[in-house]
Design an enzyme around this catalytic site. Structure first.
Site, PDB file in Angstrom:
ATOM      1  N   ALA A 224      73.926 -33.109 -42.067  1.00  0.00           N
ATOM      2  CA  ALA A 224      74.110 -34.170 -41.070  1.00  0.00           C
ATOM      3  C   ALA A 224      73.868 -35.572 -41.641  1.00  0.00           C
ATOM      4  CB  ALA A 224      73.181 -33.922 -39.882  1.00  0.00           C
ATOM      5  N   ARG A 225      73.061 -35.665 -42.714  1.00  0.00           N
ATOM      6  CA  ARG A 225      72.736 -37.007 -43.246  1.00  0.00           C
ATOM      7  C   ARG A 225      73.971 -37.773 -43.722  1.00  0.00           C
ATOM      8  NH1 ARG A 225      66.860 -35.229 -45.694  1.00  0.00           N
ATOM      9  NH2 ARG A 225      65.737 -35.709 -43.777  1.00  0.00           N
ATOM     10  N   GLN A 261      83.084 -71.387 -51.442  1.00  0.00           N
ATOM     11  CA  GLN A 261      82.821 -70.301 -52.391  1.00  0.00           C
ATOM     12  C   GLN A 261      81.606 -69.456 -52.024  1.00  0.00           C
ATOM     13  OE1 GLN A 261      82.914 -71.805 -56.390  1.00  0.00           O
ATOM     14  NE2 GLN A 261      85.139 -71.854 -56.421  1.00  0.00           N
ATOM     15  N   GLU A 346      66.961 -39.199 -38.679  1.00  0.00           N
ATOM     16  CA  GLU A 346      67.292 -38.097 -39.611  1.00  0.00           C
ATOM     17  C   GLU A 346      66.563 -38.263 -40.951  1.00  0.00           C
ATOM     18  OE1 GLU A 346      71.211 -36.437 -39.663  1.00  0.00           O
ATOM     19  OE2 GLU A 346      71.547 -37.024 -37.588  1.00  0.00           O
TER      20      GLU A 346
HETATM   21  C1  LIG Z   1      66.841 -43.786 -31.597  1.00  0.00           C
HETATM   22  C2  LIG Z   1      66.281 -42.537 -32.217  1.00  0.00           C
HETATM   23  C3  LIG Z   1      66.994 -41.351 -32.111  1.00  0.00           C
HETATM   24  C4  LIG Z   1      66.485 -40.171 -32.655  1.00  0.00           C
HETATM   25  N1  LIG Z   1      67.143 -38.986 -32.462  1.00  0.00           N
HETATM   26  C5  LIG Z   1      66.539 -37.810 -32.809  1.00  0.00           C
HETATM   27  C6  LIG Z   1      67.114 -36.550 -32.432  1.00  0.00           C
HETATM   28  O1  LIG Z   1      68.191 -36.482 -31.840  1.00  0.00           O
HETATM   29  N2  LIG Z   1      66.418 -35.425 -32.719  1.00  0.00           N
HETATM   30  C7  LIG Z   1      65.222 -35.444 -33.376  1.00  0.00           C
HETATM   31  O2  LIG Z   1      64.653 -34.377 -33.620  1.00  0.00           O
HETATM   32  N3  LIG Z   1      64.663 -36.622 -33.760  1.00  0.00           N
HETATM   33  C8  LIG Z   1      65.288 -37.791 -33.490  1.00  0.00           C
HETATM   34  N4  LIG Z   1      64.714 -39.015 -33.848  1.00  0.00           N
HETATM   35  C9  LIG Z   1      63.453 -39.007 -34.578  1.00  0.00           C
HETATM   36  C10 LIG Z   1      63.543 -39.597 -35.955  1.00  0.00           C
HETATM   37  O3  LIG Z   1      64.128 -38.696 -36.847  1.00  0.00           O
HETATM   38  C11 LIG Z   1      62.127 -40.047 -36.349  1.00  0.00           C
HETATM   39  O4  LIG Z   1      61.869 -41.223 -35.619  1.00  0.00           O
HETATM   40  C12 LIG Z   1      61.966 -40.307 -37.816  1.00  0.00           C
HETATM   41  O5  LIG Z   1      62.064 -39.093 -38.527  1.00  0.00           O
HETATM   42  C13 LIG Z   1      60.629 -40.968 -38.144  1.00  0.00           C
HETATM   43  O6  LIG Z   1      59.565 -40.401 -37.474  1.00  0.00           O
HETATM   44  P1  LIG Z   1      58.546 -41.365 -36.675  1.00  0.00           P
HETATM   45  O7  LIG Z   1      59.363 -42.235 -35.805  1.00  0.00           O
HETATM   46  O8  LIG Z   1      57.521 -40.513 -36.032  1.00  0.00           O
HETATM   47  O9  LIG Z   1      57.896 -42.260 -37.795  1.00  0.00           O
HETATM   48  P2  LIG Z   1      56.633 -41.885 -38.732  1.00  0.00           P
HETATM   49  O10 LIG Z   1      56.844 -40.575 -39.361  1.00  0.00           O
HETATM   50  O11 LIG Z   1      55.390 -42.112 -37.956  1.00  0.00           O
HETATM   51  O12 LIG Z   1      56.770 -43.000 -39.865  1.00  0.00           O
HETATM   52  C14 LIG Z   1      56.262 -44.317 -39.721  1.00  0.00           C
HETATM   53  C15 LIG Z   1      56.494 -45.062 -41.044  1.00  0.00           C
HETATM   54  O13 LIG Z   1      55.767 -44.392 -42.102  1.00  0.00           O
HETATM   55  C16 LIG Z   1      56.657 -44.058 -43.144  1.00  0.00           C
HETATM   56  N5  LIG Z   1      56.227 -42.786 -43.747  1.00  0.00           N
HETATM   57  C17 LIG Z   1      55.921 -41.617 -43.122  1.00  0.00           C
HETATM   58  N6  LIG Z   1      55.605 -40.681 -44.015  1.00  0.00           N
HETATM   59  C18 LIG Z   1      55.711 -41.250 -45.238  1.00  0.00           C
HETATM   60  C19 LIG Z   1      55.471 -40.809 -46.584  1.00  0.00           C
HETATM   61  N7  LIG Z   1      55.104 -39.556 -46.850  1.00  0.00           N
HETATM   62  N8  LIG Z   1      55.662 -41.686 -47.595  1.00  0.00           N
HETATM   63  C20 LIG Z   1      56.054 -42.958 -47.351  1.00  0.00           C
HETATM   64  N9  LIG Z   1      56.278 -43.451 -46.109  1.00  0.00           N
HETATM   65  C21 LIG Z   1      56.100 -42.604 -45.074  1.00  0.00           C
HETATM   66  C22 LIG Z   1      58.027 -43.930 -42.482  1.00  0.00           C
HETATM   67  O14 LIG Z   1      59.073 -44.094 -43.434  1.00  0.00           O
HETATM   68  C23 LIG Z   1      57.967 -45.066 -41.479  1.00  0.00           C
HETATM   69  O15 LIG Z   1      58.272 -46.276 -42.112  1.00  0.00           O
HETATM   70  C24 LIG Z   1      65.242 -40.194 -33.339  1.00  0.00           C
HETATM   71  C25 LIG Z   1      64.550 -41.397 -33.459  1.00  0.00           C
HETATM   72  C26 LIG Z   1      65.041 -42.559 -32.897  1.00  0.00           C
HETATM   73  C27 LIG Z   1      64.224 -43.819 -32.992  1.00  0.00           C
END
Ligand SMILES: Cc1cc2nc3c(=O)[nH]c(=O)nc-3n(C[C@H](O)[C@H](O)[C@H](O)COP(=O)(O)OP(=O)(O)OC[C@H]3O[C@@H](n4cnc5c(N)ncnc54)[C@H](O)[C@@H]3O)c2cc1C
Length: 396
Positions: A224-225, A261, A346
């Site tokens: 999916a990515r 430019q 994702e």
């Molecule tokens: C509009 C929207 C739609 C979405 N749709 C879906 C969906 O359909 N289904 C679904 O299952 N999920 C969905 N998501 C969830 C999405 O995949 C997560 O928001 C995302 O994976 C990040 O998780 P989090 O928001 O909890 O952030 P966190 O995991 O809390 O991360 C916060 C910050 O810390 C950083 N971070 C975390 N761990 C590490 C690490 N090990 N090293 C370095 N940096 C790190 C992250 O990059 C980020 O900058 C959606 C999210 C949004 C906002």
């Protein structure tokens, strides 16, 4: 279709933050929801590359519609990857026709980047699974009829803790929760899902075997990515088109700004980045379709590059519009808002970097033959030692 149906409605649904059913109907009528579904299950028999081409075109007109479409692939990949034949016929056929929409429920409040930390549970009770817990950020939630839900079925297992279970709209104990008020992709709902003693028949367990859910969730994300990356390329390409047209029409200092430019340089850099992103997305999508072993890295590379690129290009497009670009009267600020989420969902781009680096390090074993050319600093026979020996006895 993107120009004729989607573009004229993009601003309206962004403003209303409502699901654009008329666009869904048009996409269904065109048979697009079957793009990635095999012919035997009623689809068009295309692969990830076909999916990416459609997503890019739709996103060129509206990033929200791009994900509104692509999220059905995200939700149905677990069924495609692990479902029984019966499950595939039952769920994929109505999705392919566009009669039913599907969503993907992996993330939870405590489990974002660390998706393996999810706590929603599913317990066997007679002929049923009983689900308890909540999902966060489910795109398409409420609009969808079918939900691929990941839940803990064996809390004591380390590697086989999680399973994928299909939940349908209307199942007892299943409720759609709060809808988020979002910065971008506003035409598609993102909601919480609640399972309060939600009972579903036993045959909803994907593949009929518990414990493979996390593996299939990760395999789903690999496929999916590139779709998220294609959404980003579409957004960047669409923003570049608007910026180019505007630059040729807006006059300052007695000339079109496109004659300056510095504006030309921005347009040229934007165009080269868009094309580089597009080619990488196509390469990653082809890798998915060919099932190559480097799939995970390729998918992450495309998502990382294309989405960072889209953020930069859409921001530059706003810059070319000047003050007008900052206003909602113009279509361009929406591209920048829509692009931001592609760096987050994702798997955030920090997570993509982790995935890429881990794979690079793993693959480095195949490059052992290069070690002969890289003396290690703490190795007794370093270049420095050799040089010293050479100085001590020249020509030896
Ligand atoms: C509009 C929207 C739609 C979405 N749709 C879906 C969906 O359909 N289904 C679904 O299952 N999920 C969905 N998501 C969830 C999405 O995949 C997560 O928001 C995302 O994976 C990040 O998780 P989090 O928001 O909890 O952030 P966190 O995991 O809390 O991360 C916060 C910050 O810390 C950083 N971070 C975390 N761990 C590490 C690490 N090990 N090293 C370095 N940096 C790190 C992250 O990059 C980020 O900058 C959606 C999210 C949004 C906002």
């Amino acid at each position: 279709m993107a120009d004729r149906v989607v573009r004229p409605l993009a601003a309206k649904y962004d403003r209303l933050q409502e699901y654009p059913w008329e666009i869904r109907d048009a996409l269904a009528e065109a048979g697009l929801f079957g793009t990635w579904i095999p012919k035997e299950f009623g689809g068009g028999g295309g692969g990830v590359l076909d999916l990416c081409l459609v997503v890019e075109e739709l996103s060129r007109a509206c990033g929200g519609v791009g994900v509104l479409f692509a999220v059905n692939a995200l939700g149905s990949f677990p069924i495609l990857l692990s479902g029984t034949d019966e499950q595939k016929h039952k769920y994929l056929e109505p999705i392919a026709k566009g009669e039913k929409l599907i969503a993907f429920g992996l993330s939870e409040r405590p489990a974002g980047s660390d998706a393996s930390g999810l706590i929603t549970s599913a317990v066997e009770d007679g002929d049923e699974w009983v689900l308890n817990g909540s999902k966060k950020w489910t795109t398409n939630g409420g609009a969808a009829d079918i939900y691929s839900v990941f839940a803990v079925t064996d809390p004591n297992s380390r590697s086989r803790r999680i399973s994928a279970i299909i939940v349908e709209k209307g199942d007892p104990g299943f409720e759609i929760g709060r809808a988020e008020d979002k910065m971008g992709i506003r035409c598609v709902p993102v909601v919480e899902l609640h399972f309060d003693g939600c009972r579903v028949p036993k045959d909803r367990l994907l593949g009929g075997r518990p414990g493979l859910g996390f593996k299939h969730a990760m395999m789903t994300l690999d496929r999916a990515r590139p779709g998220v990356a294609a959404q980003a390329v579409g957004l960047a390409a669409g923003a570049l088109e608007y910026a180019t047209v505007y630059a040729t029409q807006r006059k300052q200092f007695g000339a079109a700004i496109s004659s300056f430019q510095m504006i030309q340089q921005m347009l040229a850099d934007m165009a080269s980045r868009v094309e580089a992103g597009r080619q990488l997305v196509h390469a990653a999508a082809r890798a998915c379709d060919a099932g190559v072993p480097q799939l995970t890295k390729m998918a992450a590379l495309s998502k990382l590059f294309a989405t960072d690129m889209a953020m930069q290009v859409t921001t530059d497009a706003v810059q070319i519009f000047g003050g007008y670009g900052y206003m909602k009267d113009y279509p361009i600020e929406k591209f920048m808002r829509d692009a931001k989420i592609t760096q987050i969902y994702e798997g955030t781009n920090q997570v993509q970097r982790l995935v890429i680096a881990r794979n690079l390090i793993k693959e480095s074993g195949k490059l052992d033959h290069l070690s002969a050319f890289i003396p290690l600093p703490d190795h007794p026979n370093t270049l420095d030692d050799q040089a010293r020996a050479e100085r001590a006895s020249p020509g030896a």
